[in-house]
Design a protein around this motif. Structure first.
Motif, PDB file in Angstrom:
ATOM      1  N   ILE A   1       1.359  -1.073  -0.190  1.00  0.00           N
ATOM      2  CA  ILE A   1      -0.318  -0.096  -0.448  1.00  0.00           C
ATOM      3  C   ILE A   1       0.610   1.552   0.085  1.00  0.00           C
ATOM      4  N   GLY A   2       0.829   1.949  -1.092  1.00  0.00           N
ATOM      5  CA  GLY A   2       1.469   3.606  -0.684  1.00  0.00           C
ATOM      6  C   GLY A   2       0.606   4.434  -0.376  1.00  0.00           C
ATOM      7  N   ASN A   3      -0.242   5.315  -0.680  1.00  0.00           N
ATOM      8  CA  ASN A   3      -0.821   5.547   0.018  1.00  0.00           C
ATOM      9  C   ASN A   3      -2.405   5.739   0.441  1.00  0.00           C
TER      10      ASN A   3
ATOM     11  N   ILE B   1      -3.097   2.624  11.221  1.00  0.00           N
ATOM     12  CA  ILE B   1      -2.488   1.843  12.034  1.00  0.00           C
ATOM     13  C   ILE B   1      -2.028   1.402  11.044  1.00  0.00           C
ATOM     14  N   SER B   2      -0.368   0.679  10.935  1.00  0.00           N
ATOM     15  CA  SER B   2       0.296  -0.258  10.267  1.00  0.00           C
ATOM     16  C   SER B   2      -0.616   0.120   8.913  1.00  0.00           C
ATOM     17  N   CYS B   3      -0.930   1.100   7.990  1.00  0.00           N
ATOM     18  CA  CYS B   3      -1.610   0.897   7.254  1.00  0.00           C
ATOM     19  C   CYS B   3      -0.336   0.501   5.997  1.00  0.00           C
ATOM     20  N   GLY B   4      -0.121  -1.161   5.585  1.00  0.00           N
ATOM     21  CA  GLY B   4       0.755  -1.062   4.555  1.00  0.00           C
ATOM     22  C   GLY B   4       2.216  -1.599   5.108  1.00  0.00           C
ATOM     23  N   PHE B   5       2.843  -2.930   4.610  1.00  0.00           N
ATOM     24  CA  PHE B   5       3.729  -3.753   5.135  1.00  0.00           C
ATOM     25  C   PHE B   5       5.305  -2.624   4.632  1.00  0.00           C
TER      26      PHE B   5
END
Length: 547
Positions: A311-313, A440-444
């Motif tokens: 995930i980027g944005n 929260i912590s959305c994307g590795f």
């Protein structure tokens, strides 16, 4: 990936044991070095803080003596027994709002009329007096402090946000655009990394965006604040200390004539203030709180669920959210265990219980999430929401989740929409659809980078005073310290990401999950409502099939 996982099959028990012992020794040594460095920094900082505090106490004593002499001379000159230091903060026609709310006694109505007939005009409540002495060491007025919207009843609701940020990249620009787009009139942004101001160059000259770098000038301002005695020694090492100091600083800015923010929300740069569509604007919401005469409001929080690791944005790519347990049918909190609901009132709609079938699905879904996380957590992070305060002199953060008002009477005028919030009887439940969306912590990569920046940290905040319970936060730290990226990716995929389409639809159907598209629609009006896919998705799908 599947290939990396194969290496473990060729490692003997003895080799694995030796490797694990070596890793444990390295981690212990890293912790020892970090603790020694922190102790050295703390000793140095305490020595300098002691000197500053001594100078501050001497200056305050000198100012108090000078002020006392000046006030005595003024009383002799005008023949008055005392100076009413609270008059400047009383509203012109201050009865107006409270009459509308039906809570003004006959005596208060008469006193308000007498003040108006006695010639008290809007000019009396000079805006420059708002916040006077807040950071200058002056004593507060003898009268009880009044909320800014009571002092200036002609002002419409003017909501603002305070946030302390670092390392947010392109998402910070989206965060600003979103909150300006929904109606916030001021964004007080405190930059832990002053260079991050470059990402907001598009807002240069926009009075609604107030950037304050965390530098020597701000640190000097902190030293004159009410919370400095509590957090001064921790301000360099603890982000929560800086957040609360910045929250108090933003209250002072909100009281200034050039800003005049009547409501201030304290959230992070990975959070959005959200209202469901069709339920009015942000300004409408705070007008409602104003008309109710409230002084603070605690909001329930939802937590974003990434549907893939890449995930980027996240404000554009993440649209799936875990709903708070506080908004679910209140027949259970812990799975299958009835718990009385701590709330003062409820509507008939809220009191309706879901069908036994839906409740069974909710329990199953909660267990599904708890089984994935190491310590049986449902949310990865906090569950007690974030809060807004009606701006008033002396308001300070009680934590990053709550505000403390300067008097008990104002504190009792707080409300919340978190049905299970334990507020020790201080504030009551109030039905409102507003919520905080926590990405929260959305994307590795966001998760990995966050804990790289944090590095190793102890199992307690504020120098050991506040223990951190076993949780996702500590497990994430340990993965970062171990520096095993493959293992970290496997952990993230198995605990955070929801890639199972059938499970996702099942939890959406019972109401445990909710698809929220409004942020993306506001930020990217032409974007499709379906979750975005990147080139990494095909790789993720291949890995899932291989496993």
């Amino acid at each position: 990936s599947g290939c990396c996982g194969c290496f473990g099959w060729f490692e003997s028990e003895e080799e694995r044991s030796l490797r694990q012992e070596a890793e444990a020794r390295e981690a212990a040594e890293a912790r020892r070095r970090a603790a020694d460095a922190a102790e050295s920094r703390s000793a140095t900082y305490q020595q300098s803080a002691a000197g500053r505090n001594a100078r501050k106490a001497a200056e305050a004593a000198r100012k108090a003596e000078t002020r006392e002499d000046r006030d005595a001379a003024q009383r002799v000159a005008d023949g008055s027994p005392r100076r009413d230091t609270g008059a400047a903060l009383r509203p012109a026609g201050g009865a107006r709002h409270r009459v509308q709310r039906g809570r003004l006694s006959e005596r208060e109505t008469r006193e308000g009329r007498e003040r108006e007939e006695g010639g008290m005009t809007g000019a009396t409540a000079a805006p420059v007096a708002f916040g006077a002495g807040l950071h200058s060491g002056e004593a507060p007025g003898s009268a009880s402090p009044q909320l800014l919207y009571e002092c200036r009843p002609e002002l419409a609701a003017r909501p603002g946000i305070v946030s302390t940020v670092k390392g947010m990249g392109e998402t910070l620009e989206c965060w600003v655009r979103y909150h300006l787009g929904v109606g916030f009139v001021r964004l007080f942004i405190y930059l832990d990394d002053p260079a991050e101001a470059e990402s907001l160059a598009a807002f240069a000259g926009d009075e609604r965006v107030v950037l304050t770098p965390v530098d020597d000038a701000l640190r000097a301002a902190w030293e004159s604040q009410l919370l400095w005695a509590k957090f001064g020694e921790h301000a360099e090492a603890e982000v929560q200390a800086r957040q609360e100091l910045n929250g108090e600083h933003a209250v002072g800015l909100s009281l200034r004539e050039e800003h005049l923010v009547t409501w201030l929300v304290h959230i992070d740069a990975d959070e959005l203030f959200s209202l469901p569509p069709g339920l009015g604007s942000v300004v409408d919401h705070f007008e409602e709180l104003t008309d109710e005469g409230l002084a603070s409001f605690n909001y329930v929080n939802y937590e974003a669920v990434p549907e893939r690791g890449a995930i980027g944005n996240f404000f554009l790519e993440a649209t799936l959210f875990k709903r708070s347990l506080a908004v679910l049918p209140q027949s259970f909190v812990e799975v299958g265990k009835p718990v009385p609901c701590r709330r003062a009132s409820s509507s008939a709609a809220e009191a309706e219980m879901a069908s036994p079938e839906v409740q069974a699905e909710l329990r199953r879904g909660i267990r599904w999430w708890q089984a994935r996380l190491p310590h049986q957590q449902y949310f990865l992070g906090y569950e007690n929401g974030k809060a807004a305060v009606a701006v008033v002199e002396g308001a300070v953060p009680l934590s990053v989740h709550e505000w403390r008002l300067p008097t008990a009477a104002l504190q009792r005028r707080g409300r919340h929409n978190i049905k299970l919030l334990d507020t020790r009887g201080a504030i009551q439940y109030y039905a409102s659809p507003a919520r905080i969306l926590h990405y929260i912590s959305c994307g590795f990569e966001w998760w990995w980078r966050k804990y790289e920046v944090l590095g190793w940290f102890p199992d307690a905040w504020f120098g050991g005073q506040l223990p951190i319970p076993p949780c996702f936060h500590l497990v994430s730290r340990d993965h970062s310290v171990a520096r095993d990226r493959a293992a970290a990716e496997a952990f993230y995929a198995s605990t955070v990401v929801l890639s199972d389409a059938a499970e996702r639809e099942r939890q959406l159907e019972c109401g445990l999950l909710e698809r929220i598209l409004e942020p993306r629609r506001l930020l990217e009006p032409s974007a499709p409502d379906q979750p975005k896919r990147t080139s990494m998705d095909d790789v993720d799908d291949e890995d899932d099939e291989e496993v």
